[in-house]
Design a protein around this motif. Structure first.
Motif, PDB file in Angstrom:
ATOM      1  N   LYS A  81     -10.308  44.732 -17.725  1.00 27.31           N
ATOM      2  CA  LYS A  81     -11.599  45.410 -17.606  1.00 27.31           C
ATOM      3  C   LYS A  81     -12.481  44.630 -16.552  1.00 27.31           C
ATOM      4  N   GLY A  82     -13.473  45.507 -16.153  1.00 28.71           N
ATOM      5  CA  GLY A  82     -14.425  44.583 -15.086  1.00 28.71           C
ATOM      6  C   GLY A  82     -14.294  45.182 -13.703  1.00 28.71           C
ATOM      7  N   MET A  83     -15.212  45.312 -13.030  1.00 23.50           N
ATOM      8  CA  MET A  83     -15.465  45.732 -11.426  1.00 23.50           C
ATOM      9  C   MET A  83     -14.571  44.511 -10.673  1.00 23.50           C
ATOM     10  N   HIS A  84     -14.585  43.534 -10.922  1.00 23.34           N
ATOM     11  CA  HIS A  84     -13.928  42.412 -10.310  1.00 23.34           C
ATOM     12  C   HIS A  84     -12.391  42.898 -10.431  1.00 23.34           C
ATOM     13  N   ASN A  85     -12.078  43.341 -11.401  1.00 25.57           N
ATOM     14  CA  ASN A  85     -10.478  43.777 -11.389  1.00 25.57           C
ATOM     15  C   ASN A  85     -10.225  44.877 -10.521  1.00 25.57           C
ATOM     16  N   VAL A  86     -11.308  45.809 -10.572  1.00 29.45           N
ATOM     17  CA  VAL A  86     -11.102  47.166  -9.685  1.00 29.45           C
ATOM     18  C   VAL A  86     -10.974  46.753  -8.475  1.00 29.45           C
ATOM     19  N   GLU A  87     -11.833  45.732  -8.012  1.00 29.89           N
ATOM     20  CA  GLU A  87     -11.552  45.089  -6.702  1.00 29.89           C
ATOM     21  C   GLU A  87     -10.219  44.351  -6.305  1.00 29.89           C
ATOM     22  N   ASN A  88      -9.742  43.726  -7.390  1.00 26.29           N
ATOM     23  CA  ASN A  88      -8.395  43.063  -7.241  1.00 26.29           C
ATOM     24  C   ASN A  88      -7.186  44.133  -7.158  1.00 26.29           C
ATOM     25  N   TYR A  89      -7.293  45.169  -7.851  1.00 25.47           N
ATOM     26  CA  TYR A  89      -6.286  46.274  -7.526  1.00 25.47           C
ATOM     27  C   TYR A  89      -6.495  46.855  -6.467  1.00 25.47           C
ATOM     28  N   LEU A  90      -7.624  47.115  -5.788  1.00 24.17           N
ATOM     29  CA  LEU A  90      -7.946  47.814  -4.687  1.00 24.17           C
ATOM     30  C   LEU A  90      -7.056  47.161  -3.422  1.00 24.17           C
ATOM     31  N   ALA A  91      -7.545  45.801  -3.677  1.00 25.13           N
ATOM     32  CA  ALA A  91      -6.757  44.921  -2.588  1.00 25.13           C
ATOM     33  C   ALA A  91      -5.290  44.738  -2.740  1.00 25.13           C
TER      34      ALA A  91
ATOM     35  N   LYS B  35       0.010  53.115 -10.238  1.00 25.93           N
ATOM     36  CA  LYS B  35      -0.591  53.792 -11.325  1.00 25.93           C
ATOM     37  C   LYS B  35       0.192  52.948 -12.639  1.00 25.93           C
ATOM     38  N   LYS B  36       1.483  53.064 -12.681  1.00 25.59           N
ATOM     39  CA  LYS B  36       2.054  52.501 -13.970  1.00 25.59           C
ATOM     40  C   LYS B  36       1.640  51.127 -14.212  1.00 25.59           C
ATOM     41  N   VAL B  37       1.614  50.053 -13.251  1.00 21.35           N
ATOM     42  CA  VAL B  37       1.315  48.866 -13.367  1.00 21.35           C
ATOM     43  C   VAL B  37      -0.153  48.482 -13.711  1.00 21.35           C
ATOM     44  N   ALA B  38      -1.051  49.660 -13.042  1.00 19.54           N
ATOM     45  CA  ALA B  38      -2.397  49.306 -13.540  1.00 19.54           C
ATOM     46  C   ALA B  38      -2.577  49.900 -14.833  1.00 19.54           C
ATOM     47  N   GLU B  39      -1.984  50.603 -15.431  1.00 19.08           N
ATOM     48  CA  GLU B  39      -2.334  51.073 -16.726  1.00 19.08           C
ATOM     49  C   GLU B  39      -1.388  50.452 -17.638  1.00 19.08           C
ATOM     50  N   THR B  40      -0.449  49.524 -17.446  1.00 25.55           N
ATOM     51  CA  THR B  40       0.419  48.527 -18.534  1.00 25.55           C
ATOM     52  C   THR B  40       0.136  47.161 -18.229  1.00 25.55           C
ATOM     53  N   PHE B  41      -0.569  46.737 -17.297  1.00 25.44           N
ATOM     54  CA  PHE B  41      -0.664  45.272 -17.256  1.00 25.44           C
ATOM     55  C   PHE B  41      -1.733  44.674 -17.917  1.00 25.44           C
ATOM     56  N   THR B  42      -1.364  43.834 -18.811  1.00 21.54           N
ATOM     57  CA  THR B  42      -2.503  43.175 -19.831  1.00 21.54           C
ATOM     58  C   THR B  42      -3.331  41.843 -19.395  1.00 21.54           C
TER      59      THR B  42
ATOM     60  N   GLU C 197      -3.093  34.924 -18.499  1.00 17.69           N
ATOM     61  CA  GLU C 197      -3.627  34.038 -19.532  1.00 17.69           C
ATOM     62  C   GLU C 197      -4.868  33.251 -19.131  1.00 17.69           C
ATOM     63  N   HIS C 198      -5.899  32.971 -19.763  1.00 16.88           N
ATOM     64  CA  HIS C 198      -7.010  32.144 -19.619  1.00 16.88           C
ATOM     65  C   HIS C 198      -7.973  32.956 -18.647  1.00 16.88           C
ATOM     66  N   ARG C 199      -7.908  34.320 -18.653  1.00 19.60           N
ATOM     67  CA  ARG C 199      -8.705  35.045 -17.846  1.00 19.60           C
ATOM     68  C   ARG C 199      -8.988  36.386 -18.840  1.00 19.60           C
ATOM     69  N   CYS C 200     -10.398  36.141 -19.100  1.00 17.50           N
ATOM     70  CA  CYS C 200     -10.979  36.994 -20.225  1.00 17.50           C
ATOM     71  C   CYS C 200      -9.789  37.430 -21.413  1.00 17.50           C
ATOM     72  N   GLU C 201      -9.187  36.538 -21.544  1.00 13.91           N
ATOM     73  CA  GLU C 201      -8.043  36.617 -22.413  1.00 13.91           C
ATOM     74  C   GLU C 201      -8.592  36.861 -24.086  1.00 13.91           C
ATOM     75  N   LEU C 202      -8.438  37.625 -24.726  1.00 10.54           N
ATOM     76  CA  LEU C 202      -8.733  37.814 -26.176  1.00 10.54           C
ATOM     77  C   LEU C 202      -7.964  36.961 -27.124  1.00 10.54           C
ATOM     78  N   VAL C 203      -8.737  36.055 -27.679  1.00 14.89           N
ATOM     79  CA  VAL C 203      -8.042  35.132 -28.632  1.00 14.89           C
ATOM     80  C   VAL C 203      -7.747  35.548 -30.242  1.00 14.89           C
ATOM     81  N   ARG C 204      -8.910  36.087 -30.762  1.00 16.42           N
ATOM     82  CA  ARG C 204      -8.675  36.796 -31.935  1.00 16.42           C
ATOM     83  C   ARG C 204     -10.292  37.422 -32.337  1.00 16.42           C
ATOM     84  N   GLU C 205     -10.168  37.987 -33.437  1.00 14.79           N
ATOM     85  CA  GLU C 205     -11.535  38.355 -34.115  1.00 14.79           C
ATOM     86  C   GLU C 205     -11.581  37.961 -35.243  1.00 14.79           C
ATOM     87  N   ILE C 206     -12.637  37.341 -35.640  1.00 15.55           N
ATOM     88  CA  ILE C 206     -13.010  36.791 -36.893  1.00 15.55           C
ATOM     89  C   ILE C 206     -14.439  37.343 -37.444  1.00 15.55           C
TER      90      ILE C 206
END
Length: 458
Positions: free
Chosen positions: A280-290, A305-312, A315-324
């Motif tokens: 997520k985020g507009m910075h990642n929209v820009e990364n994809y556009l580039a 389209k496939k990569v944009a909709e599947t690439f997660t 690591e270490h970039r807005c990476e969800l660690v856990r929910e507590i």
């Protein structure tokens, strides 16, 4: 026209070669140079004890080691010197060696000079790693054998003879690696530029000039991709030697890539919807556009389209660690500048609890306060810059009456505990330091991994 690696093999055989830095990229380089018949001396600030098995192995192979304090005193009498990227080319030792006739180079310069594969080079202040990774995923998904190197991936020079003309090479290149780069790169992206690494560079202009080397040596058919919404990089078009393509998150660019009304377009054709992109985020929209613009001659719209909709994500970039207990913890340790932290916290779409602070790269923190305050619920500061960052938020309060709650911590462990105590169900806590890690950790990865370990132990 790329040079034939056979020429390098003939050149290096029997030469006295100094390699400065016994790190991740230079260990395979040293072994490779030995295989090519060079007589190698390796230099490093670490002691033999600190190098451990690496020193033992090199001693057994006949590599001379110059180690510890004053390790560069004997950097003379060499035919060739490979410098580590962070070593300035105007350092006294290198200037002296060059005057004596030594050929000064680096692992990355020689790789770009001789590799047969089509090369994509990515630089910028923020977004380099994600854009590099997206491009590699696009090319791999399309079926190309793809090699990733530079700041990420694996050291590639020692594998150069395994890379073929039909392969694709994707390089994340820092200003350090580019300061002395004079080689042609086929497709170049400058994601954006903002103050960074001013502890290493003399000033902002030197930092910008280093970045320019990624495209200044292109031929007329080279491709340079620029961010229309970044004033510094957009001006690079005036000095471009090849074909300039532009991407934008704010305006239509029919012969480039752009975002409009929730959709990402490439040359007027829809690629994917923003809401379907996993990261997520507009910075990642820009990364994809580039990335779309860079790979348009090699990759289909369907693959994009496939990569944009599947690439997660990386690591270490807005990476969800856990929910507590309803609180989500994110690891954004890569955010080593205020602009990168801003991009990360904006992506959440709500106010978040931010853990920041670290090594001082002499970058101004005003953007973090004056642009970041609407996105910060609580701010916990640590590391060498904690007082410096707090001063900027105090200044914000004095000038505009805007108060951001700030807490100080003496360690990452204490910062996480403070954040946990402040958080309510539904809150987001993010490690997004706006600083490098070197005051407390060897690199951002170690910092991020410790954060994850602390959060997992809560």
């Amino acid at each position: 026209m790329k040079k034939d690696f056979k020429d390098f093999k003939k050149f290096i055989e029997g030469k006295k070669v100094g390699v400065v830095g016994i790190g991740v990229s230079n260990i395979p380089l040293i072994n490779f140079l030995l295989d090519l018949g060079a007589i190698v001396t390796a230099f490093d600030k670490k002691t033999e004890e600190e190098l451990g098995e690496v020193a033992t192995e090199f001693n057994s192979k006949g590599v001379k080691l110059e180690l510890g304090d004053g390790y560069l005193y004997n950097l003379n009498g060499f035919d060739v010197i490979f410098k580590t990227p962070s070593m300035r080319s105007d350092s006294e030792s290198l200037v002296k060696a060059k005057k004596e006739g030594a050929y000064i180079t680096s692992e990355m310069e020689e790789f770009v000079r001789y590799t047969k594969g089509k090369v994509y080079g990515i630089t910028g202040s923020d977004g380099k790693t994600t854009t590099t990774t997206i491009i590699s995923k696009l090319l791999e998904q399309q079926g190309y054998r793809t090699w990733v190197g530079g700041n990420i991936g694996t050291p590639l020079f020692s594998q150069i003879e395994n890379i073929n003309e039909d392969d694709r090479v994707v390089l994340e290149l820092s200003s350090f690696q580019l300061m002395t780069m004079t080689q042609e790169i086929d497709v170049v992206i400058c994601t954006n530029l903002a103050p960074n690494h001013l502890d290493m560079h003399k000033d902002m202009q030197e930092y910008i000039d280093a970045k320019k080397n990624i495209f200044l040596y292109q031929s007329s058919d080279g491709i340079l991709i620029l961010n229309r919404e970044n004033e510094i990089t957009y001006e690079f078009k005036e000095e471009a030697k090849g074909i300039v393509k532009v991407f934008s998150s704010k305006r239509e660019i029919i012969d480039g890539s752009y975002y409009k009304d929730g959709v990402l377009y490439l040359e007027g054709k829809e690629v994917c919807k923003k809401d379907n992109i996993i990261i997520k985020g507009m910075h990642n929209v820009e990364n994809y556009l580039a990335a779309f613009l860079a790979t348009k001659d090699d990759v289909s719209l369907e693959t994009m389209k496939k990569v944009a909709e599947t690439f997660t994500g990386v690591e270490h970039r807005c990476e969800l660690v856990r929910e507590i207990e309803g609180v989500k913890y994110y690891n954004d340790s890569i955010a080593s500048s205020p602009t990168r932290t801003l991009a990360g916290i904006k992506a959440f779409g709500e106010k978040v609890i931010v853990i920041a602070g670290g090594y001082d790269k002499h970058i101004p923190f005003e953007p973090l306060a004056y642009e970041g305050y609407p996105y910060i619920k609580e701010l916990i500061l640590m590391g060498a810059t904690k007082s410096k960052i707090k001063d900027v938020f105090d200044k914000l309060e004095e000038e505009k009456g805007i108060v951001v709650n700030v807490k100080m911590a003496d360690s990452l462990d204490e910062a996480v505990k403070i954040a946990k105590d402040l958080a309510n169900r539904g809150d987001i806590i993010t490690l997004s330091p706006a600083c490098a890690s070197f005051d407390m950790y060897p690199n951002f990865m170690v910092r991020g991994n410790e954060f994850k370990d602390i959060v997992r132990s809560l």
